[in-house]
Design a protein around this motif. Structure first.
Motif, mmCIF file in Angstrom:
data_model
loop_
_atom_site.group_PDB
_atom_site.id
_atom_site.type_symbol
_atom_site.label_atom_id
_atom_site.label_comp_id
_atom_site.label_asym_id
_atom_site.label_seq_id
_atom_site.Cartn_x
_atom_site.Cartn_y
_atom_site.Cartn_z
ATOM 1 N N GLN A 1 0.672 -1.421 0.226
ATOM 2 C CA GLN A 1 0.055 -0.067 0.040
ATOM 3 C C GLN A 1 0.786 1.485 0.066
ATOM 4 O O GLN A 1 0.480 2.330 -0.376
ATOM 5 N N ASN A 2 1.945 1.083 0.710
ATOM 6 C CA ASN A 2 3.017 2.408 0.546
ATOM 7 C C ASN A 2 3.873 2.457 -0.697
ATOM 8 O O ASN A 2 4.677 3.377 -0.808
ATOM 9 N N LEU B 1 5.305 3.313 -4.096
ATOM 10 C CA LEU B 1 4.891 4.280 -5.296
ATOM 11 C C LEU B 1 6.396 4.705 -5.714
ATOM 12 O O LEU B 1 7.362 4.839 -5.037
ATOM 13 N N TYR C 1 -2.145 -4.662 -4.092
ATOM 14 C CA TYR C 1 -2.678 -3.446 -4.019
ATOM 15 C C TYR C 1 -1.724 -2.601 -5.458
ATOM 16 O O TYR C 1 -0.947 -3.138 -5.924
ATOM 17 N N ARG C 2 -2.373 -1.568 -5.772
ATOM 18 C CA ARG C 2 -2.139 -0.980 -7.146
ATOM 19 C C ARG C 2 -2.305 0.831 -6.640
ATOM 20 O O ARG C 2 -3.395 1.006 -6.228
ATOM 21 N N ASN C 3 -1.258 1.422 -6.754
ATOM 22 C CA ASN C 3 -1.362 2.926 -6.469
ATOM 23 C C ASN C 3 -1.449 3.618 -7.844
ATOM 24 O O ASN C 3 -0.290 3.912 -8.586
ATOM 25 N N ASP C 4 -2.563 4.121 -8.434
ATOM 26 C CA ASP C 4 -2.628 4.706 -9.651
ATOM 27 C C ASP C 4 -2.168 6.182 -9.707
ATOM 28 O O ASP C 4 -2.508 6.701 -10.705
ATOM 29 N N ALA C 5 -1.719 6.666 -8.719
ATOM 30 C CA ALA C 5 -1.100 7.979 -8.670
ATOM 31 C C ALA C 5 0.148 7.972 -9.545
ATOM 32 O O ALA C 5 0.511 8.648 -9.997
ATOM 33 N N ASN D 1 3.942 -1.800 -9.363
ATOM 34 C CA ASN D 1 2.820 -2.432 -8.770
ATOM 35 C C ASN D 1 3.308 -3.483 -8.018
ATOM 36 O O ASN D 1 2.591 -4.784 -7.960
ATOM 37 N N ASN E 1 -6.001 7.069 -4.885
ATOM 38 C CA ASN E 1 -5.791 6.306 -6.026
ATOM 39 C C ASN E 1 -5.190 4.977 -5.782
ATOM 40 O O ASN E 1 -4.525 3.933 -6.492
ATOM 41 N N LEU E 2 -5.248 4.586 -4.478
ATOM 42 C CA LEU E 2 -4.987 3.056 -3.987
ATOM 43 C C LEU E 2 -5.918 2.111 -4.241
ATOM 44 O O LEU E 2 -7.450 2.534 -3.691
ATOM 45 N N SER F 1 -7.379 -2.197 -4.587
ATOM 46 C CA SER F 1 -6.835 -3.406 -4.138
ATOM 47 C C SER F 1 -7.680 -4.474 -5.000
ATOM 48 O O SER F 1 -8.830 -4.250 -5.718
#
Length: 967
Positions: free
Chosen positions: A506-507, A509, A584-588, A594, A702-703, A705
């Motif tokens: 989750q963290n 990036l 998880y995937r951060n689309d920022a 990822n 943007n996070l 799952s």
């Protein structure tokens, strides 16, 4: 249309369906999906099974706001045939004319402008019990309905057809899609012919494992007739006064019946046999009327309806003559339409599996089949998948052999050891009162996803796992727990508390790339978390979550030297069945990898391809998958460096990951053996969440799952040796694969794979085919391939099988930060496939212009530090001078070392030397002579390396290239 024919049909149908119940329908159970006025045709689809005799009215009349419809236009009646209709079937008024009849209201006349079409069930024409669905140009065309009815679609024209999705969705989604007018192609001049392809469904868990069905049918010799019924639920089901077996003999549409008496336990079976059956099988119920042949349909019904059917009612066809049928394990519900693909065929009088059904819903092991171990022998023969195995004395599979059983019981004071390279396979549950130990390369499998593994009465179960050898205490090993409730402190006991981690995806990036571990960064990706909060300390009391990966080093004080192996003991009840792990995937940032850190949750290896099949996203074949398609396995070989990018002063090389994807696998740096396609027990690994996949949850901002799923179908026997070694899978394939190694003195190693495989293209595909090589700045040298229009560098590149021919070229890049200028070698590590095995492979060095026969020997070169994305080309035909020693050419040229600094080139009397070039491994020309002589001496003072090239051009235009050593 032939109205007389339809009128005769309705009389016959009324005769056939006396005594049949019909399916009562609701809104959403059927949909009209096409209207064509020129041909007076329409089509509809049913989203539920229709029992024989089910009737539906279709009319082009309009209702007036209540449950009645006037007369004056037309109504036809559809009646489901004797065989019933399976959910998803598309039915046409014209193509299925024999199942329709014209009512007293007259035939429909769709050609009248402004007409819509309505489907309903009711007691008679015009008397509506339930409005089902309507289609029309506008609200005027479909009429006015009672309050609450909304099951209609307005298509904006007289004619139209639904063209949306028909595969892999639920009935609710299909119904919603049909009612969306944007999924219709409206027309004012006809749309026929209609698309009559049936709809297929995503499995609906609410309809599976909820109703009894026939699990085995034995049409044996003489009176040897048996029917086995399976209870797929977790509840006791009472048969008495509720369930009936029906026999439809010789194509009749009427049946003889047998009332079933008794109960069926959860996941158990009920067996009924002819009272004179003589094959030694004890049945729950005997009947003198249980007699059938292979042309007789057999049905199971409840108080009101047929719920399961073998054969076809009303048809006198031999579908199972003198044979047996066993329902496949993956079937989870009854069927109103017989499908032979649901059944395995057994030999006549084969009753070996009667009394037990290995259904995916669950199963129990019969108490009549038990064998016990006394330390020397089994009481009733070796166990098999139908028997309960009870251990009353110690058992070691290395000494006594592996076995399979339906249920396993390890009694108190008894030790069961599953030794290296052996397997224990249990179909159902396990009860451990003594000790159950699985050694490093041993395999323990359970088949039933719902089966229990219980440790009771002070029993113990644990997995002893020894990882691959380490060369330094600080080398990390990636772990995953195969047991329940293991703690970090009790399992990773030899790891310092400051060197035990889990990965918080989750963290993660990765928007910036460092340029040299100096906190200077540019926009881009280096597979390093930008702010370093991805790796989190794992505390001693933390439970090791099944399916999650953990990283730990060895204790410096306990490390005795290179080659030491790190061992852990995982104590607890073994994990079994379906295990889901959030990813998880951060689309920022959409260009990063990822990363997610997961692991094998079982005390056995898992098959990578089965794992991919379940979890890799594919828009067509697996739209519910979430992963990109590559697995990264850590195999540390490179020492940490202060120039390697990362969030510490000294960081490890990203090139120390071995990679597996759909194209193949490549080894990690320093380890020349690629991983096989199995993940051993206790192994943690990295995966990536695909940017193309649909996330199941929005965590925040943007996070997003989704879930990775493990299940027992992935578990395999054996293939559990260390953390990875090469095992070749068998089977024919049209693919061709080429592994290329880069090596240098000091143990440097890098590998890349180019594979021509089904499904891949020459463009950038998902990581299932094209797996990237991370090249974060550091002390290493790697080789990789490139893809046009992509900025990435690939450890594995999948290409189209149609691209492989003699004109094919593959660009190889080279990246090095090693300043000592070693001599590098590029060599073929392995080839697979008919084309590659039958053709010569060449390597062109674009810096020197030389083309080398890589099939004969390795290519040597030198290089400055830097990134050289186009340094080499793999080719399959030679169009320029070869960098090889050819006797025919050398017979015209004599090369003599006069001393340490001078070399002489001479030719025969008929030739003259036109040009001599001395070239170093970087491709630089150091010395050049264009004297036209028979003998030329060249000084080598400027040659600083040991290896150099001599390129000699003769007067007959012959060009000779020779690799030479300076004395």
């Amino acid at each position: 249309m032939n109205n007389k024919y339809l009128h005769c049909t309705v009389i016959l149908l009324c005769t056939f369906f006396v005594g049949y119940a019909q399916t009562t329908l609701s809104e959403g159970d059927i949909s009209i999906i096409g209207l064509d006025t020129p041909s007076e045709d329409f089509v509809f689809v049913t989203f539920v099974d229709l029992e024989a005799g089910t009737q539906i009215y279709f009319t082009d009349e309009e209702p007036a706001g209540n449950n009645s419809i006037g007369a004056g236009e037309g109504t036809v009646l559809y009646t489901a045939p004797l065989s019933g209709i399976a959910a998803g079937q598309v039915i046409s008024y014209v193509a299925n004319a024999s199942d329709f009849s014209i009512t007293s209201d007259g035939n429909i006349q769709l050609a009248d402008a402004g007409d819509g079409l309505l489907a309903y069930q009711g007691a008679a024409v015009g008397s509506v019990t339930t409005f089902l669905h309507a289609v029309g140009e506008d609200l005027v065309a479909i009429g006015t309905y009672p309050s609450g009815f909304s099951s209609y679609v307005l298509i904006g024209s007289d004619d139209g057809e639904y063209f949306g999705v028909r595969d892999g969705e639920t009935a609710a989604i299909y119904f919603s899609e049909v009612n969306n007018s944007s999924n219709w192609n409206g027309s004012g001049s006809g749309v026929s012919p209609f698309n009559l392809i049936n709809f297929t469904f995503e499995a609906d868990e609410n309809n599976d494992c909820s109703e009894l069905f026939i699990s085995e049918y034995v049409e044996g010799s003489s009176n040897n007739k048996y029917i086995e019924i399976y209870n797929p639920t977790n509840q006791v089901i009472t048969l008495t006064n509720t369930y009936v077996l029906q026999i439809y003999a010789n194509g009749n549409n009427y049946a003889s019946t047998i009332d079933l008496v008794g109960n069926i336990e959860p996941f158990g079976v009920f067996l009924i046999s002819h009272n004179l059956a003589s094959l030694g099988i004890v049945a729950n119920q005997l009947s003198s009327t249980l007699f059938f042949n292979g042309n007789d349909a057999v049905a199971l019904s409840n108080a009101t309806n047929i719920i399961d059917l073998i054969g076809v009612i009303g048809e006198d066809l031999d579908f199972a003559k003198d044979t047996g049928l066993k329902r496949k394990n993956n079937i989870q519900h009854p069927a109103l339409v017989y499908d032979d693909l649901e059944w395995e065929v057994l030999a006549e009088d084969d009753v070996s599996s009667l009394g037990f059904h290995f259904g995916d819903c669950g199963y129990v092991c019969t108490s009549s089949k038990i064998t016990s171990w006394n330390g020397v022998n089994w009481s009733d023969g070796s166990p098999n998948k139908y028997t309960t195995a009870i251990l009353n004395n110690n058992y070691n599979t290395s000494l006594n052999g592996g076995f399979e059983a339906c249920f396993l019981e390890v009694n108190a004071d008894v030790s069961l050891v599953i030794g290296n390279s052996t397997t224990l396979e249990i179909q159902n549950g396990v009860e451990v009162k003594g000790d159950l130990i699985v050694e490093t390369q041993g395999s323990f499998l359970q088949i039933n996803n719902l089966a229990n593994f219980e440790v009771v009465d002070n029993g113990t179960s644990y997995v002893q796992k020894t990882a691959a050898a380490i060369n330094s205490w600080y080398e990390y090993t990636y772990w995953s727990s195969p047991v329940q409730a293991a703690t970090i402190g009790n399992t990773l006991v030899d790891a310092p508390e400051s060197r035990r981690f889990w990965f918080n995806a989750q963290n993660w990036l990765d928007t910036y790339a460092e340029t040299g571990n100096n906190n200077a960064a540019v926009i881009g990706q280096d597979d390093i978390d930008d702010n370093g909060d991805d790796w989190q300390y794992a505390n001693s009391n933390d439970i090791m979550i099944p399916g999650v990966g953990y990283a730990a080093t060895y204790s410096a004080s306990k490390f005795t030297g290179a080659g030491q192996r790190y061992s852990c003991v995982f104590t607890g009840a073994f994990n079994n069945g379906i295990i889901t792990v959030p990813v998880y995937r951060n689309d920022a940032e959409i260009n990063d990898s990822n990363c997610n850190f997961i692991g094998n949750p079982y005390p056995s290896a898992i098959d990578v391809d089965a794992f991919f099949s379940e979890n890799v996203y594919n828009a067509i074949s697996n739209p519910l998958g979430v992963l990109g398609g590559a697995i990264y396995l850590w195999s540390q070989n490179t020492a940490p460096s202060n120039t390697t990018n990362g969030n510490e002063a000294y960081n490890f090389s990203q090139s120390d990951y071995a990679i597996i994807n759909g194209t193949g696998s490549v080894a990690a740096s320093g380890d020349p053996q690629p991983p096989n396609r199995f993940i051993p027990s206790c192994q943690g690994f990295f995966v990536s969440f695909s940017n193309n996949a649909t996330a199941t949850n929005m965590v925040s901002g943007n996070l997003l799952s989704g879930n990775v799923t493990f299940n027992n179908t992935m578990r395999v026997s054996g293939n559990n040796n260390q953390f990875y070694k090469q095992v070749k899978k068998t089977g024919k394939s049209i693919s061709n694969k080429l592994w290329i190694n880069l090596t240098a003195e000091g143990g440097l190693f890098s590998q890349t794979l180019v594979g021509y495989v089904e499904g891949a293209t020459d463009n950038l595909d998902t990581s299932f085919y094209d797996a990237t090589r991370n090249l974060a700045t550091g002390s290493f040298a790697v080789i990789y391939s490139t893809i046009e229009k992509s900025i990435h560098k690939f450890a594995i590149q999948g290409k189209s099988i149609n691209s492989l021919n003699l004109n094919e070229e593959v660009i190889l890049g080279f990246d090095t930060s090693i300043e000592s200028n070693p001599v590098y070698k590029i060599a073929i590590a392995k080839i697979e496939g008919n084309f590659l095995e039958g053709n010569t492979i060449y390597l062109e060095d674009t810096f020197t212009g030389f083309t080398h026969n890589l099939s004969e020997s390795a290519y040597t070169f030198s290089s400055e530090t830097g990134v050289f994305n186009n340094r080499f080309k793999l080719k399959f035909k030679n169009e320029i001078t070869l960098h090889v020693e050819e006797e025919k050419q050398l017979s015209n040229l004599l090369i003599s070392n006069l001393d340490d600094e001078n070399v002489q080139f001479s030719v025969s009397k008929n030739l003259v030397i036109e040009h001599v070039q001395i070239i170093d491994l970087l491709g630089r020309t150091l010395v050049e002579s264009q004297e036209k002589k028979k003998s030329i001496t060249v000084n080598l003072e400027r040659v600083t390396g040991v290896i150099y090239f001599a390129k000699v051009t003769l007067s007959n235009n012959q060009v000779i290239v020779k690799t030479l050593l300076k004395k």
